[in-house]
Scaffold this motif. Structure first.
Motif, PDB file in Angstrom:
ATOM      1  N   VAL A  21       0.831  -1.200   0.000  1.00  0.00           N
ATOM      2  CA  VAL A  21       0.000   0.000   0.000  1.00  0.00           C
ATOM      3  C   VAL A  21       0.869   1.254   0.000  1.00  0.00           C
ATOM      4  O   VAL A  21       2.053   1.223   0.347  1.00  0.00           O
ATOM      5  N   LYS A  22       0.238   2.371  -0.391  1.00  0.00           N
ATOM      6  CA  LYS A  22       0.908   3.668  -0.421  1.00  0.00           C
ATOM      7  C   LYS A  22       0.051   4.687   0.316  1.00  0.00           C
ATOM      8  O   LYS A  22      -1.133   4.466   0.557  1.00  0.00           O
ATOM      9  N   LYS A  23       0.672   5.810   0.650  1.00  0.00           N
ATOM     10  CA  LYS A  23      -0.089   6.900   1.255  1.00  0.00           C
ATOM     11  C   LYS A  23      -1.174   7.361   0.293  1.00  0.00           C
ATOM     12  O   LYS A  23      -0.981   7.348  -0.922  1.00  0.00           O
ATOM     13  N   SER A  24      -2.294   7.739   0.844  1.00  0.00           N
ATOM     14  CA  SER A  24      -3.493   8.208   0.130  1.00  0.00           C
ATOM     15  C   SER A  24      -4.275   7.084  -0.535  1.00  0.00           C
ATOM     16  O   SER A  24      -5.285   7.335  -1.188  1.00  0.00           O
ATOM     17  N   ASP A  25      -3.833   5.813  -0.374  1.00  0.00           N
ATOM     18  CA  ASP A  25      -4.658   4.694  -0.848  1.00  0.00           C
ATOM     19  C   ASP A  25      -5.946   4.617  -0.029  1.00  0.00           C
ATOM     20  O   ASP A  25      -5.998   5.045   1.132  1.00  0.00           O
ATOM     21  N   ILE A  26      -6.971   4.049  -0.636  1.00  0.00           N
ATOM     22  CA  ILE A  26      -8.217   3.738   0.073  1.00  0.00           C
ATOM     23  C   ILE A  26      -8.441   2.238  -0.039  1.00  0.00           C
ATOM     24  O   ILE A  26      -8.438   1.677  -1.141  1.00  0.00           O
TER      25      ILE A  26
END
Length: 505
Positions: A281-286
């Motif tokens: 996962v990455k930052k700003s993923d939902i």
């Protein structure tokens, strides 16, 4: 005939209105108008929704009905109809098909007049996130206004709408800056159970849906640790809830001006250990975990085999009713319930007919998600003995009369007494004169047989019931004892395993 039918319909409608508190007769143009701007082709009806039903030139069959908590409406002539889970057009077709038994080409119209207890969830960069009840179809800007409007840090150009379809989820990416600037095409109408997420400029990872503690997640780790995967994030928010659909987890990620959506089968990963699917996962993923659709599969001798969806506890007979009920050839005494566990499957044989006849509730258990119900074909059989070419058991599916049964056994032998054919049924014996059928066409003598009946064609020297009983008893015997023929046909009639018998020469 038309006058009598109209009087009957009027009386039924009066009784219907007395017993149904949520029905209102619609006359002429006084009916409540349908909800404007709603896309009826996609809207799935649910409990609490109000439907307006009109039948052209028949006001006695025009009503406004509210779908009850079990998902049904009660309608004259047709009884209870399953309305939840279908569109208004599908409901119209169901009613039209039912009324076609009473009227030639009935013209039916169904409209949705009101929502009831439908919800939309708004999360993220708004002043007051939460769940909002709706009684009609609002636009996205309207529902954001109800949540207090955008927060100061919200990203209005990348608003996400997650919409649950029948078997999957759809993700919409909307630029509401354009909607606020006057582009009405961006101000879409929302549907029940939509989830609206307004991202903020903090770029936090968000977990939504069926997890223990939905919300934002920090991705900070020690420099010696590996990057976080979807499994790591879900574990960090307490894991899946009991209603989670682990096979359709969505990871929503912005890539430049585009929104990418990846579906992950977490259940398969855990079962097979397929590390390649552990998306980092990455930052700003939902991350969105949808609610599992509970369903039971019904197979075999029912009128509408297939998957039955449910939410509240549901019983075996209720599931069979939702599948259209038993078919004509169903074996109601030996219904199989197959329940899959983690490593093994359990098969239970149930007798719903006993529940119907005696109220034995042990034969009508509460079912579980992913249960399989199989209703077998009933092997209806009769026994044909005596002066026929090939005595024995004979199976049938369509209604079978005495002459048909004798025909299956090869017909009469030369010494058969056609005036003395006996049918034994659960302890009673009746005599039939087949000669009356063949010579005089008296068809009352050609009775319809029932499952487990015994047909005995006598010889010329057997004339009464006592002779028949004695002769049959001499025919049937095992190695050591004589078996009463009544035990044979009673066992067949009850659907149990027949006694293995041997005919003496």
């Amino acid at each position: 005939m038309k006058i009598k039918l109209r009087i009957l319909l009027t009386l039924m409608s009066v009784l219907f209105l007395i017993n149904l508190s949520n029905a209102e007769v619609i006359k002429g143009e006084s009916a409540q108008s349908a909800i404007p701007d709603i896309n009826l082709s996609n809207y799935i009806l649910g409990p609490g929704d109000k439907t307006e039903i009109k039948v052209y030139r028949n006001e006695d069959l025009s009503f406004t009905l509210t779908i009850d908590p079990s998902g049904k409406i009660s309608y004259p002539l047709l009884g209870d109809i399953q309305a939840a889970g279908v569109t208004v057009f599908e409901l119209r077709d169901i009613i039209k098909k039912g009324l076609s038994k009473y009227f030639k080409n009935p013209q039916v119209m169904v409209n949705l007049t009101a929502y009831q207890s439908q919800k939309i969830t708004v999360l993220g960069g708004v002043v007051s996130p939460g769940v909002f009840n709706i009684d009609r179809q609002p636009s996205i800007l309207e529902i954001i206004s109800r949540s207090g409007g955008f927060s100061s840090s919200s990203d209005r150009s990348n608003v996400i709408v997650i919409r649950k379809q029948k078997s999957s989820s759809t993700v919409l990416n909307l630029d509401l800056k354009m909607a606020l600037g006057g582009d009405k095409t961006k101000d879409i109408l929302l549907m029940k159970d939509d989830i609206v997420y307004v991202p903020s400029e903090s770029n936090k990872l968000i977990v939504l849906g069926e997890v223990t503690t939905p919300g934002s997640v920090s991705l900070e780790r020690e420099f010696t640790e590996s990057p976080m995967s979807v499994l790591d994030v879900i574990a960090k928010v307490g894991g899946f809830s009991t209603n989670a659909d682990r096979t359709q987890v969505l990871v929503i990620r912005k890539d430049g001006e585009k929104i990418e959506t990846k579906k992950i089968d977490i259940k398969k990963i855990l079962e097979e250990g397929n590390i390649d699917q552990k998306l980092i996962v990455k930052k700003s993923d939902i991350i969105f975990v949808p609610k599992s659709e509970k369903r039971i599969t019904v197979l075999g001798e029912v009128k509408s085999p297939g998957n039955i969806s449910f939410e509240s506890p549901i019983y075996l007979l209720e599931v069979i009713a939702k599948a259209g009920g038993f078919s004509m050839n169903a074996n109601k005494n030996n219904v199989m319930l197959i329940r899959n566990g983690n490593k093994t499957s359990t098969v239970m044989v149930l007798n719903p007919q006993r529940m119907i006849e005696t109220g034995d509730t042990s034969q009508n258990p509460v079912l579980q998600n992913e249960d399989v119900v199989f209703v077998p074909f009933e092997n209806k059989r009769v026994i044909v003995l005596g002066e026929v070419t090939t005595p024995g058991y004979y199976s049938y599916t369509e209604p079978l009369n005495v002459l048909d049964a004798i025909g299956k056994a090869g017909g009469f032998l030369s010494r058969a007494n056609r005036n003395n054919v006996f049918v034994a049924r659960k302890g009673e014996i009746k005599k039939f004169t087949i000669e009356k059928i063949l010579k005089h066409g008296i068809w009352d003598e050609n009775t319809i047989l029932q499952n487990g009946d015994l047909v005995y064609v006598s010889t010329n020297f057997i004339t009464d019931v006592e002779d028949v009983l004695g002769h049959i008893s001499r025919i049937f015997q095992t190695v050591s004892s004589v078996i009463s023929p009544f035990s044979v046909w009673e066992s067949l009639g009850k659907g149990t395993t027949p006694v293995i018998i041997q005919q003496t020469q």
